[in-house]
Design a protein around this motif. Structure first.
Motif, short mmCIF file in Angstrom:
data_model
loop_
_atom_site.label_atom_id
_atom_site.label_comp_id
_atom_site.label_asym_id
_atom_site.label_seq_id
_atom_site.Cartn_x
_atom_site.Cartn_y
_atom_site.Cartn_z
N ARG A 102 19.63 9.73 10.19
CA ARG A 102 19.39 8.53 9.38
C ARG A 102 18.60 8.94 8.09
NH1 ARG A 102 20.25 3.56 11.23
NH2 ARG A 102 20.74 3.42 13.37
N ASN A 103 17.65 9.79 7.93
CA ASN A 103 17.01 10.15 6.84
C ASN A 103 17.42 11.27 5.79
OD1 ASN A 103 15.02 7.82 7.39
ND2 ASN A 103 14.66 8.93 9.37
N LEU A 104 18.11 12.37 6.54
CA LEU A 104 18.37 13.41 5.81
C LEU A 104 20.09 13.50 5.27
CD1 LEU A 104 16.85 16.29 7.88
CD2 LEU A 104 15.94 15.02 6.19
N THR A 105 20.13 13.81 4.05
CA THR A 105 21.39 14.17 3.63
C THR A 105 22.11 15.44 4.19
OG1 THR A 105 21.09 15.48 1.72
CG2 THR A 105 20.78 13.30 1.29
N TYR A 106 23.36 15.30 3.92
CA TYR A 106 23.99 16.36 4.69
C TYR A 106 23.67 17.88 4.28
CZ TYR A 106 28.01 19.67 6.22
OH TYR A 106 28.86 20.49 6.49
N GLU A 107 23.37 17.95 3.18
CA GLU A 107 22.80 19.38 2.44
C GLU A 107 21.36 19.49 3.23
OE1 GLU A 107 24.32 17.04 0.82
OE2 GLU A 107 25.93 18.26 0.19
N GLU A 108 20.57 18.61 3.19
CA GLU A 108 19.22 18.87 3.79
C GLU A 108 19.49 18.96 5.42
OE1 GLU A 108 16.66 15.66 1.15
OE2 GLU A 108 17.60 14.84 2.80
N GLN A 109 20.38 18.54 5.96
CA GLN A 109 20.57 18.58 7.53
C GLN A 109 21.12 20.23 7.77
OE1 GLN A 109 23.38 15.91 9.35
NE2 GLN A 109 22.45 14.31 8.45
N ARG A 110 21.94 20.68 6.97
CA ARG A 110 22.49 22.11 6.69
C ARG A 110 21.36 22.76 6.65
NH1 ARG A 110 27.80 24.26 3.95
NH2 ARG A 110 27.60 26.38 4.65
N ASN A 111 20.48 22.74 5.60
CA ASN A 111 19.39 23.46 5.36
C ASN A 111 18.43 23.51 6.72
OD1 ASN A 111 17.38 25.05 3.88
ND2 ASN A 111 16.24 23.46 3.24
N LEU A 112 18.23 22.60 7.26
CA LEU A 112 17.23 22.33 8.41
C LEU A 112 17.94 23.24 9.57
CD1 LEU A 112 14.89 21.11 9.88
CD2 LEU A 112 16.43 19.08 10.60
N TYR A 113 19.13 23.15 9.62
CA TYR A 113 19.81 23.91 10.65
C TYR A 113 19.73 25.23 10.20
CZ TYR A 113 24.02 26.09 13.18
OH TYR A 113 24.75 26.73 13.87
N GLU A 114 19.89 26.10 9.16
CA GLU A 114 19.63 27.13 8.91
C GLU A 114 18.21 27.95 9.23
OE1 GLU A 114 20.88 27.43 4.62
OE2 GLU A 114 23.16 27.52 5.43
N GLN A 115 17.29 27.11 8.65
CA GLN A 115 15.99 27.35 8.81
C GLN A 115 15.68 27.41 10.42
OE1 GLN A 115 12.95 25.31 6.50
NE2 GLN A 115 14.33 24.94 5.04
N LEU A 116 15.86 26.43 11.10
CA LEU A 116 15.81 26.48 12.53
C LEU A 116 16.43 27.84 13.04
CD1 LEU A 116 16.61 23.03 13.75
CD2 LEU A 116 14.35 24.03 14.03
N GLY A 117 17.85 28.22 12.71
CA GLY A 117 18.43 29.33 13.28
C GLY A 117 17.61 30.83 12.86
N GLU A 118 16.87 30.46 11.68
CA GLU A 118 16.09 31.92 11.17
C GLU A 118 14.76 31.82 12.26
OE1 GLU A 118 15.24 31.58 7.25
OE2 GLU A 118 17.09 31.80 6.49
N MET A 119 14.17 30.65 12.63
CA MET A 119 12.99 30.73 13.16
C MET A 119 13.27 30.96 14.74
SD MET A 119 11.47 27.05 12.02
CE MET A 119 10.10 26.86 13.19
N LEU A 120 14.48 30.68 15.28
CA LEU A 120 14.66 31.05 16.67
C LEU A 120 15.20 32.47 16.62
CD1 LEU A 120 17.04 28.01 17.76
CD2 LEU A 120 14.60 28.64 18.59
#
Length: 399
Positions: free
Chosen positions: A375-393
């Motif tokens: 609801r609150n993040l754009t597609y680009e922001e969602q993709r950025n979040l996904y990449e950051q989570l991937g790096e953290m994991l």
């Protein structure tokens, strides 16, 4: 628990049921009830999406019946397109309500298609603004169509339309939320209302002597009490039966129609109870296995038998105010769709609130967080979040 006021004597008392045509009426009512239950069972087998479609069709029929109550053909002739305005508000409310309830399921359905995913995510993010714009357009449309000789009629229709949306559409929409939380939370409450209605009719039909409420003189205390006991017992037993099937207990997280598999959770896992000294020595069962959800089902059964019937009483008073017998004649022996849904609407809201208050976990869940992200993040922001989570994991795995 419907009865007639003409009486005959039975056991020294006047039975309220004595109409010569009572058995004919009962047969017609039974025939249509069997068809409705059969059709409903088929839709339950087909799945969540089909039941949602059924709810939408029911809402449209109910709105049609209620819109027609206050319409005057003489006034409508002077207001071309005014009826269309009612439906504009109705479908705007539908877009807003289902957009809020089913946003997660819609996004999950189109997540595999990049273009559709971006489009749907954008629509969900701006859904409230879109719905408000549609509503305010209807408001301006209403103001522009005001005519001098029909002011009173038009404002009455405007208020009537909003009352329908609030008391009928908003309440019945909770049904859809219950469906996707797990069909159990839709099917059990809806079944309890049907059981209560049938039991009240049968107890009142054969034993009814004492009128229950002046608003509905055909309802009796015998029907009310008999139906209450039957409904509460049925709730306890039905919860055990329905709780065994993942088709009923698993939440639907998208708008597909495929089979469901999930961990049913502790609510639907039988627990051992040793009865011991609680039962007589001759009682054959000293050990029983019950699901925790069965205790919650008692609360649903109590509400369905004691409080939900007041939805029917409200409808009875409403019909008396407008001097009509039924809201429509679409169901032989029952009246209109609204006549059958009055108690269901009250029950649907209670089932949803009860589930959210006592069943649904109160802490943050993956689904709740995902819903906020969508609801609150754009597609680009969602993709950025996904990449950051991937790096953290990835770093955690290396560590």
């Amino acid at each position: 628990s419907r009865v007639t006021t003409d009486g005959n004597k039975a056991n020294g008392q006047t039975l309220l049921v004595s109409d010569r045509n009572k058995y004919k009426s009962m047969l017609i009512r039974t025939y249509s009830t069997v068809w409705m239950i059969g059709g409903f069972a088929f839709l339950v087998y087909m799945g969540h999406l089909y039941i949602w479609a059924m709810v939408v069709v029911i809402q449209i029929f109910m709105a049609t019946e209620l819109f027609n109550l206050l319409r005057k053909s003489s006034e409508e002739k002077q207001l071309p397109g005014f009826r269309l305005l009612n439906w504009h508000f109705f479908f705007t409310a539908m877009l807003f309500t289902y957009g809020r309830f089913l946003s997660r399921e819609l996004v999950n359905t189109v997540s595999s298609d990049h273009l559709l995913y971006k489009l749907v995510s954008g629509l969900i993010k701006y859904q409230m603004f879109i719905c408000y714009f549609l509503y305010i357009s209807g408001f301006v449309w209403f103001i522009l169509t005001l005519k001098k000789k029909t002011y009173k009629y038009q404002f009455k229709q405007y208020a009537w339309t909003h009352m329908i949306l609030l008391t009928v559409f908003a309440q019945s929409s909770f049904t859809v939320a219950n469906i996707f939380e797990g069909m159990f939370w839709f099917l059990l409450p809806a079944s309890l209302i049907v059981i209560n209605d049938i039991a009240a009719y049968l107890f009142g039909f054969f034993l009814g002597r004492t009128p229950l409420i002046k608003l509905s003189p055909k309802k009796t205390w015998e029907g009310f009490i008999g139906a209450s006991v039957t409904t509460i017992i049925s709730a306890f037993l039905l919860a055990n039966v329905m709780g065994r099937f993942q088709w009923f207990t698993c939440p639907r997280k998208d708008l597909s129609t495929g089979w469901l598999q999930c961990d049913p959770g502790p609510m639907f896992k039988p627990e051992h109870y040793y009865l011991g000294d609680w039962v007589p020595h001759w009682f054959p069962w000293k050990d029983v296995f019950l699901m925790p959800v069965q205790w919650h089902a008692l609360a649903l059964g109590l509400f369905a038998s004691i409080i939900a019937p007041f939805g029917g009483f409200f409808a009875s008073g409403f019909k008396r105010a407008f001097k009509i017998k039924d809201f429509g004649d679409s169901i032989p022996g029952h009246g209109g769709i609204t006549d059958r849904m009055d108690c269901q609407m009250v029950m649907a809201v209670f089932a949803y609130i009860y589930h959210q208050s006592f069943i649904s976990p109160h802490n943050f869940s993956v689904d709740a967080i995902l819903d906020q992200i969508l609801r609150n993040l754009t597609y680009e922001e969602q993709r950025n979040l996904y990449e950051q989570l991937g790096e953290m994991l990835g770093n955690l795995c290396k560590a």
